[in-house]
Design an enzyme around this catalytic site. Structure first.
Site, PDB file in Angstrom:
ATOM      1  N   ASN A 147      30.318  18.930   9.884  1.00  0.00           N
ATOM      2  CA  ASN A 147      30.161  20.254  10.386  1.00  0.00           C
ATOM      3  C   ASN A 147      28.380  19.315  11.292  1.00  0.00           C
ATOM      4  OD1 ASN A 147      28.153  20.006   8.360  1.00  0.00           O
ATOM      5  ND2 ASN A 147      27.412  22.101   8.472  1.00  0.00           N
ATOM      6  N   CYS A 180      25.783  20.335  12.190  1.00  0.00           N
ATOM      7  CA  CYS A 180      24.397  20.177  11.707  1.00  0.00           C
ATOM      8  C   CYS A 180      24.819  17.981  10.026  1.00  0.00           C
ATOM      9  CB  CYS A 180      23.775  21.194  11.132  1.00  0.00           C
ATOM     10  SG  CYS A 180      23.303  22.306  12.532  1.00  0.00           S
ATOM     11  N   GLU A 201      25.641  19.158   7.357  1.00  0.00           N
ATOM     12  CA  GLU A 201      25.438  18.726   6.202  1.00  0.00           C
ATOM     13  C   GLU A 201      26.541  18.996   4.975  1.00  0.00           C
ATOM     14  OE1 GLU A 201      23.112  22.835   8.032  1.00  0.00           O
ATOM     15  OE2 GLU A 201      25.300  20.980   8.391  1.00  0.00           O
TER      16      GLU A 201
END
Length: 473
Positions: A371, A373, A375
């Site tokens: 994704n 960011c 994570e």
């Protein structure tokens, strides 16, 4: 830069207080927000009067105090003359703005949002169980014991056709003009509904590669990454939040050095995070100080257009030919990643092969990308369905409140599982993927505060024993 995952953005700004009603649901003090937290709540998560039909004198509004930069502040409407408003800000300043530059929250207190979310998620339970689960979810959400992903807070319980998922991964673009544009359409549709997107662009042929259909040369995978980045910057998702994008290129791709350094050239990829997809054989080459081949499938091979999907391992295992475009020193590539990360904070590294070897869904949903960011690694059409338990809220009389923590864990998993059925889907592929695996991600926050309240020093032998006990639980 893309916004942070909304769960994290929300949780960092919360400032709770104590105060509980007799029924076990905390009162307004427990859901108090500091000044910044209140602004984030009103701007990003509170239900809005989208048509601005009810804006009147005395209303709390979010106003763009700087239209060029998008800076927004909380204010109160003092006068209104048709489309022209006078607004007094919290610091006492008075500004005049057109109606188009303000938003009116219909929810001005967190309790209103939490009521809506608990009700909206419980609506997918059996009719005779909805009231029971609404109450349980409301207990879970109160006092910020559990903070769902920001899209859940924004969309659950509304009639808006918005996703409850913060982030998506979509398939790598098909290596054609139509395929590139199809990916662009998928990306913009998801972003316009509130989701961020991850795309692995390793499927696109390298710079200067021959394009038989037009008897020309390719502008390269990085150029199409620039296009996706540019469009991301155009997409407004409401309030101050813009689209979020992750671009990944695998380390075997001939354009990888251009990709690694793309962030160091102003104006190239400005609205996306980037990471390099690292394979185990590359790391072995780095360790051995060996050469590293930058390769791509032979695009002249009959059937290339239908067979190539970006999976180099599957391509090779099928006995299909690859072309070595350049041979470099593996450590030079690795050093370039490190140097660029120091210079521009990117790229990141995504150990894509290692990730799949450790994934329990590798055999039916290979991990492709992360994704925006970073994570969570996800398969094509996979989603982030996230929330976090706030551990700081589960301390009682100098010890962990194990009973309520256990209740919180069970209720949070039920909540996230219900999200899968409650959210709208805009592509059948997303729906099929998520219903086939029901992927949820329950994280934790507030660990440091929990340990402070328990008088346990972080990093001490006692803390190590405590952390083992806590996370085993």
């Amino acid at each position: 830069m893309p916004t942070l995952n909304q769960t994290k953005t929300t949780s960092k700004k919360l400032n709770g207080a104590n105060g509980h009603h007799a029924n076990g649901v905390a009162g307004p003090k427990a859901n108090a927000l500091n000044d910044l937290g209140e602004k984030i709540f009103l701007d990003r998560y509170a239900l809005k009067d989208a048509k601005k039909e009810t804006v009147a004198v005395g209303d709390t509004v979010i106003v763009a105090v700087n239209v060029e930069t998008g800076q927004r502040e909380i204010g109160v409407v003092k006068t209104r003359d048709d489309q022209q408003l006078t607004i007094e800000l919290r610091d006492g300043a008075v500004v005049e703005r057109q109606l188009e530059h303000i938003d009116k929250p219909l929810e001005t207190r967190p309790e209103q949002m939490l009521d809506r979310v608990a009700r909206g998620i419980a609506e997918v339970e059996a009719p005779d169980k909805q009231a029971e689960w609404q109450q349980k979810f409301r207990w879970l959400l109160d006092d910020w014991k559990f903070v769902p992903g920001g899209r859940i807070l924004t969309a659950a319980g509304t009639d808006q056709n918005l996703t409850f998922y913060n982030c998506y991964v979509i398939p790598s673009p098909h290596d054609s003009r139509e395929g590139i544009m199809t990916t662009l359409t998928q990306m913009t549709e998801i972003m316009s509904r509130g989701g961020g997107v991850g795309i692995n662009i390793s499927s696109l042929r390298p710079h200067h590669a021959y394009v038989r259909g037009v008897n020309g040369r390719s502008s390269g995978a990085v150029s199409w990454g620039e296009l996706y980045s540019f469009v991301t910057g155009l997409i407004e998702q409401g309030g101050s939040r813009r689209g979020a994008l992750m671009l990944i290129m695998n380390v075997w791709h001939p354009d990888v050095l251009e990709f690694i350094n793309s962030k160091r050239t102003m104006g190239r990829i400005t609205n996306a995070n980037i990471s390099v997809g690292i394979t185990d054989d590359f790391m072995a080459a780095v360790k051995a100080d060996a050469d590293w081949d930058l390769v791509f499938p032979d695009t002249s091979m009959p059937g290339y257009d239908n067979a190539w999907d970006g999976n180099l391992q599957a391509w090779r295992e099928a006995g299909k030919p690859v072309v070595v475009h350049k041979t470099v020193r593996a450590r030079d590539v690795w050093d370039s990643i490190i140097e660029s990360a120091w210079a521009s904070a990117e790229p990141g590294v995504f150990f894509v092969e290692r990730y799949n070897k450790l994934s329990n869904s590798w055999y039916f949903a290979p991990i492709l990308c992360t994704n925006p960011c970073g994570e969570q690694g996800l398969p094509a059409w996979g989603v982030c369905n996230l929330g976090a338990l706030n551990l700081a809220k589960f301390v009682k009389d100098g010890d962990v409140d194990w009973d309520n923590l256990g209740r919180g864990v069970r209720t949070a998993i039920r909540f996230l599982d219900d999200v899968i059925d409650a959210t709208p889907y805009f592509f059948d592929e997303n729906k099929d993927q998520q219903l086939s695996e029901r992927r949820v991600g329950m994280g934790t926050m507030g660990l440091a505060e929990m340990m402070i309240r328990l008088k346990i020093r972080y990093g001490s032998p006692e803390s190590e024993q405590f952390l083992d006990k806590l996370y085993r639980f």
